[in-house]
Design a protein around this motif. Structure first.
Motif, PDB file in Angstrom:
ATOM      1  N   TYR A 119      -0.933   4.778   0.557  1.00 35.96           N
ATOM      2  CA  TYR A 119      -0.229   4.327  -0.396  1.00 35.96           C
ATOM      3  C   TYR A 119       1.263   4.927  -0.487  1.00 35.96           C
ATOM      4  N   ARG A 120       2.029   4.239  -1.026  1.00 32.29           N
ATOM      5  CA  ARG A 120       3.451   4.575  -1.268  1.00 32.29           C
ATOM      6  C   ARG A 120       3.845   4.224  -2.713  1.00 32.29           C
ATOM      7  N   GLN A 121       4.089   5.097  -3.452  1.00 33.09           N
ATOM      8  CA  GLN A 121       4.328   4.975  -5.217  1.00 33.09           C
ATOM      9  C   GLN A 121       3.569   3.734  -5.719  1.00 33.09           C
TER      10      GLN A 121
ATOM     11  N   TYR B 144       5.576  -4.130   6.008  1.00 37.62           N
ATOM     12  CA  TYR B 144       5.530  -2.715   6.239  1.00 37.62           C
ATOM     13  C   TYR B 144       5.440  -2.281   7.834  1.00 37.62           C
TER      14      TYR B 144
ATOM     15  N   GLU C  12       7.683   9.450   4.701  1.00 39.20           N
ATOM     16  CA  GLU C  12       8.079   9.968   3.471  1.00 39.20           C
ATOM     17  C   GLU C  12       7.126   9.353   2.312  1.00 39.20           C
ATOM     18  N   ALA C  13       7.023  10.107   1.382  1.00 38.82           N
ATOM     19  CA  ALA C  13       6.371   9.804   0.120  1.00 38.82           C
ATOM     20  C   ALA C  13       5.047   9.013   0.074  1.00 38.82           C
ATOM     21  N   MET C  14       4.334   9.153   1.445  1.00 41.88           N
ATOM     22  CA  MET C  14       3.258   8.371   1.887  1.00 41.88           C
ATOM     23  C   MET C  14       2.033   9.181   1.478  1.00 41.88           C
ATOM     24  N   THR C  15       0.864   8.729   0.750  1.00 41.23           N
ATOM     25  CA  THR C  15      -0.417   9.456   0.373  1.00 41.23           C
ATOM     26  C   THR C  15      -1.623   8.825   0.975  1.00 41.23           C
TER      27      THR C  15
END
Length: 284
Positions: A202-204, A229, A156-159
């Motif tokens: 990347y996350r945030q 992580y 979740e929220a990973m790009t």
């Protein structure tokens, strides 16, 4: 009386090096697919130094060789034997060992403290020869290929961010759980004429996992997850993201045989294509 002599490879043209290389590896245990341009790329990536390299010559013909690279390895100046061979008709005369004996005083004059090489685990004759010269086993490597594409399921929220670069960021050096093999080192990849992509998760805005990929060949020499992580699925997501960038099977050369990277890749379906021994010779 012998009809051959030793000499430095300083000034020996690439075409002559390749002719000897192709002849020496024609009956190798694994098919050797390098052409002349590929040999040039390999030597440039690994730091080839002709003046530290040596050949056995019969007249003008190169019948045996050690292609030597140079760099710092674990804080010591090191001669790395990136390829060595003897033509089939010249074998059985201990030419490789004698050439090492000829080279070592020249290495010591240049401050070389140790020698390093890799050899196929199943090549018992070569391993015995290197052991008799002075080399000892330092690590065991696995080479793997991943044919299937793992499902790309990003946390979740990973790009995924991709940029063209051969550089491994200095801030991510401590992510690597083991020292990479010589040809996969940060120094070697930065020097390589091959073009790599950095595939980052990347996350945030924070980089949490990173891989270097050659999309044309499928080679993936370095990948790592930030220590904070791990065990969250980022390793699989990273490999899947890299696999989506290439139409070739992913290839992983010389990973620590018992390390976590090999364990992950096997879970994803990667199969072993070769095992190698890293061997080191202390010259101090």
């Amino acid at each position: 009386m012998k009809d051959w002599h030793f000499a430095s490879l300083e000034g020996v043209p690439l075409a002559q090096l390749y002719q000897a290389f192709a002849a020496a590896f024609a009956d190798y245990l694994l098919p050797m697919q390098l052409d002349e341009a590929g040999l040039h790329t390999m030597l440039q990536r690994r730091g080839y130094v002709p003046g530290l390299s040596g050949g056995v010559f019969a007249g003008e013909r190169l019948i045996g060789f050690h292609f030597i690279c140079q760099g710092d390895w674990q804080g010591r100046r090191t001669a790395y034997d990136t390829a060595s061979g003897v033509l089939p008709e010249a074998r059985g005369q201990r030419l490789s060992q004698q050439l090492f004996a000829w080279l070592v005083p020249r290495w010591r004059e240049q401050g070389v403290q140790q020698a390093l090489l890799e050899v196929l685990a199943e090549n018992t004759a070569a391993r015995r020869s290197y052991a008799a010269t002075g080399f000892a086993l330092s690590r065991q490597f696995d080479c793997l290929q991943l044919q299937a594409r793992p499902p790309l399921a990003l946390p979740e929220a990973m790009t995924v961010v991709v940029d063209a670069s051969n550089e491994w960021p200095a801030a991510s050096l401590d992510w690597l759980t083991a020292q990479p093999a010589w040809q996969n080192s940060v120094r070697a990849l930065a020097a390589s004429p091959q073009r790599f992509e950095r595939v980052g998760l990347y996350r945030q805005g924070e980089l949490q996992a990173l891989a270097l990929l050659n999309p044309l060949s499928g080679e993936l020499p370095l990948f790592a997850v930030h220590p904070s992580y791990r065990c969250q699925g980022l390793g699989q997501a990273l490999i899947a993201s890299a696999a989506a960038r290439s139409d070739k099977p992913l290839y992983f050369n010389n990973l620590d045989a018992d390390g976590p990277s090999v364990q992950l890749l096997r879970k994803l379906g990667a199969t072993s294509v070769a095992q190698q021994h890293e061997m080191r010779w202390d010259l101090a």
